[in-house]
Write an enzyme that holds these catalytic residues in place. Structure first.
Site, short mmCIF file in Angstrom:
data_model
loop_
_atom_site.label_atom_id
_atom_site.label_comp_id
_atom_site.label_asym_id
_atom_site.label_seq_id
_atom_site.Cartn_x
_atom_site.Cartn_y
_atom_site.Cartn_z
N CYS A 110 -5.14 10.23 -0.81
CA CYS A 110 -4.01 10.94 -0.03
C CYS A 110 -2.51 10.73 -0.74
O CYS A 110 -2.52 11.44 -1.76
CB CYS A 110 -4.20 10.18 1.41
N HIS B 56 -9.91 11.64 2.15
CA HIS B 56 -10.14 10.24 2.55
C HIS B 56 -11.65 9.94 2.35
O HIS B 56 -12.47 9.83 3.28
CB HIS B 56 -9.73 9.81 3.89
N GLU C 168 -13.47 7.06 2.17
CA GLU C 168 -13.76 5.75 2.80
C GLU C 168 -14.33 6.24 4.15
O GLU C 168 -14.91 5.39 4.58
CB GLU C 168 -12.35 5.10 2.99
#
Length: 544
Positions: free
Chosen positions: A381, A516, A518
């Site tokens: 990001c 993102h 994750e």
């Protein structure tokens, strides 16, 4: 019909209610049941989206673009067959907003709007709605029993237990049994008082999960059962574990999932926890160690990067290494030579997302070191935006910046998609909004990966879907300049053709993404991008 398990916490906060609830849910899923989870947060904010990470930890983003509590990240990591949505997290603020909107429309026909029944009815409606289509719905109530903010939620739970009956509702209470080292014993009195507090508002727990630093004796277990009016086998002991992924096994060995199935009259096969055994076995047996430096500005609270931390650990499992995460304060890195020396000891560098200018120079200092010294680098990001700015400054020689930090920058590498520059070179904005989430790209979106890119090789697919949470984008006017100097654009959004990822082909492993990754990592499988990143850090360490 859906069965509901309500989860409350007592004595102190931060006992791991979300992890415990998710672990219980995973044991039920391992028996073939369809399970979902919902988090009720008592604070007045509409959602955590505008809250400081220092106060609330990370904001977890669901596929449908909801900004939610970080516990929903645990829910998704522990449940392999259920994805969270905006229906799985709501706050007092959201409830009150909905009720007031109904009152303004006249939906209540001029009645006096009160906590009971209007607020509690809205809470009950959302709880029931979140469980539709599932065998079991676990409902976690945030905060601690006795908090004034959570009383409407507790009252709604009390009413639902009466309305649904014992065959469809049960209450699970997580409490602390502290160990007093000077006395050499555990104390049950706080748990007794916590249950007394629950009873005072009309709630009796069916299951007690007792957290402790030290193992709790069977005598204390019997004592807790006696003084709380809870069946002895329903007093579940949960001492500190070496890893949170051991908790499903700990709870299963005390037959908690069997007790729940008996209570609800559910016939289900035995739980298959072999996946969790593999995860914990790998975590606890891996001997080789790699160090990843996470350079951020919220490092004082690791929960601010909870999903990143878990994604790195999960990818360590996939690569048979133990990942040690070394947090480096980006703001202090700007001037602290000692921190820079620590950065150089790492086997890989990760720059996570964030908002605001503070610490950006330190992050770019880390990016420069990774780029110039062939250290594996992953930007996420804001980490991608700063990687582009750093490259433009150091390689292209531009006075590059983001309009988030400098509205008058001469080279706006990063800007809002609602911005453009007129013939005089002055920044113009097409639209404005007082809602800070109104200009953001949120939730799952598709991206097209460029052929022959490292990123496409990592994913093994030309099209991917990842979750976003950002409002600034890379300026497409600079793509040709960047690519001519060696930075490859390796991914574009499928709808707007916005830059999704960059990489440096001449670097061993330098990848930065706007999304993102994750949020979609799993302890069972990791995530392809993190798996490749940790593998690169392992190779880098071995050749140093």
């Amino acid at each position: 019909m859906t069965k509901f398990i309500f989860v409350t916490g007592g004595v102190v906060s931060s006992l791991g209610k979300g992890i415990t609830a998710a672990s219980v849910a995973s044991t039920l899923e391992a028996r073939g049941l369809k399970v979902t989870m919902t988090k009720l947060d008592p604070y007045i904010n509409l959602d955590p989206g505008t809250m400081s990470p220092f106060q609330h930890g990370e904001v977890f983003v669901t596929e449908d673009g909801a900004e939610t509590d970080l516990d929903l990240g645990y829910y998704e990591r522990f449940l392999s067959r259920s994805k969270m949505s905006k229906a799985n997290n709501f706050t007092s603020g959201r409830i009150y907003q909905t009720v007031l909107e109904k009152e303004r429309r006249g939906d209540y026909l001029g009645a006096t709007v009160q906590v009971i029944p209007h607020i509690t009815d809205e809470i009950k409606h959302r709880i029931l709605q979140s469980g539709e289509g599932y065998d079991i719905a676990m409902i976690e109530i945030g905060g601690t029993v006795g908090d004034i903010e959570s009383l409407p939620f507790m009252e709604a739970v009390r009413q639902l237990q009466v309305e649904l009956g014992r065959n469809r509702a049960m209450l699970m209470h997580l409490t602390l049994v502290p160990y007093i080292s000077s006395a050499g014993e555990s104390k049950t009195k706080p748990t007794q008082h916590s249950v007394k507090e629950l009873r005072s508002i009309g709630l009796q727990p069916d299951v007690l999960i007792c957290r402790s630093e030290q193992p709790i004796s069977e005598d204390n277990r019997r004592k807790i059962a006696l003084f709380t009016n809870v069946e002895e086998r329903a007093v579940i002991l949960c001492p500190d574990a070496k890893t949170i992924y051991q908790i499903p096994r700990i709870l299963h060995e005390q037959q908690l999932d069997e007790l729940i199935c008996e209570r609800f009259g559910i016939q289900a096969p035995p739980a298959d926890l072999s996946d969790w055994d593999k995860v914990t076995g790998s975590l606890l047996s891996n001997q080789e160690n790699v160090t990843v430096a996470v350079v951020g500005k919220y490092v004082e609270l690791p929960d601010a990067y909870k999903s990143i931390n878990e994604a790195l650990l999960a990818s360590g499992i996939q690569n048979d290494v133990k990942v040690s995460i070394h947090y480096i304060d980006a703001e202090k890195l700007e001037t602290d030579d000692k921190l820079f020396h620590e950065l150089k000891q790492a086997d890989a560098i990760l720059v996570p997302g964030g908002f605001g200018e503070r610490g950006t120079l330190g992050k770019m200092k880390a990016i420069t070191y990774a780029r110039e010294n062939n250290v594996p680098f992953l930007g996420i990001c804001l980490g991608m935006q700063l990687a582009v700015i750093e490259f433009a400054r150091k390689v292209l020689g531009l006075e590059a910046n983001s309009t988030e930090f400098d509205k008058k920058t001469k080279a706006p590498l990063i800007g809002l998609i609602t911005e453009w520059f007129d013939e005089k070179g002055e920044l113009q904005v097409r639209s404005d909004t007082s809602d800070l989430g109104g200009t953001m790209r949120l939730g799952a979106q598709q991206a097209q990966l460029v052929e022959d890119s490292k990123l496409r090789q990592i994913y093994g697919s030309p099209m991917i879907t990842e979750r976003h949470r950002h409002r600034y984008e890379m300026n497409g006017r600079y793509i040709n300049d960047l690519e001519q100097k060696g930075m490859k654009i390796s991914g574009y959004s499928a709808k707007q053709h916005l830059v999704e990822a960059v990489e440096i082909p001449t670097h061993d492993w330098f990848v930065a993404v706007q999304y993102h990754p994750e949020f979609t990592s799993s302890p069972r499988d990791g995530h392809p991008l993190f798996n490749s990143f940790v593998q690169a850090s392992k190779h880098y360490k071995n050749k140093r």
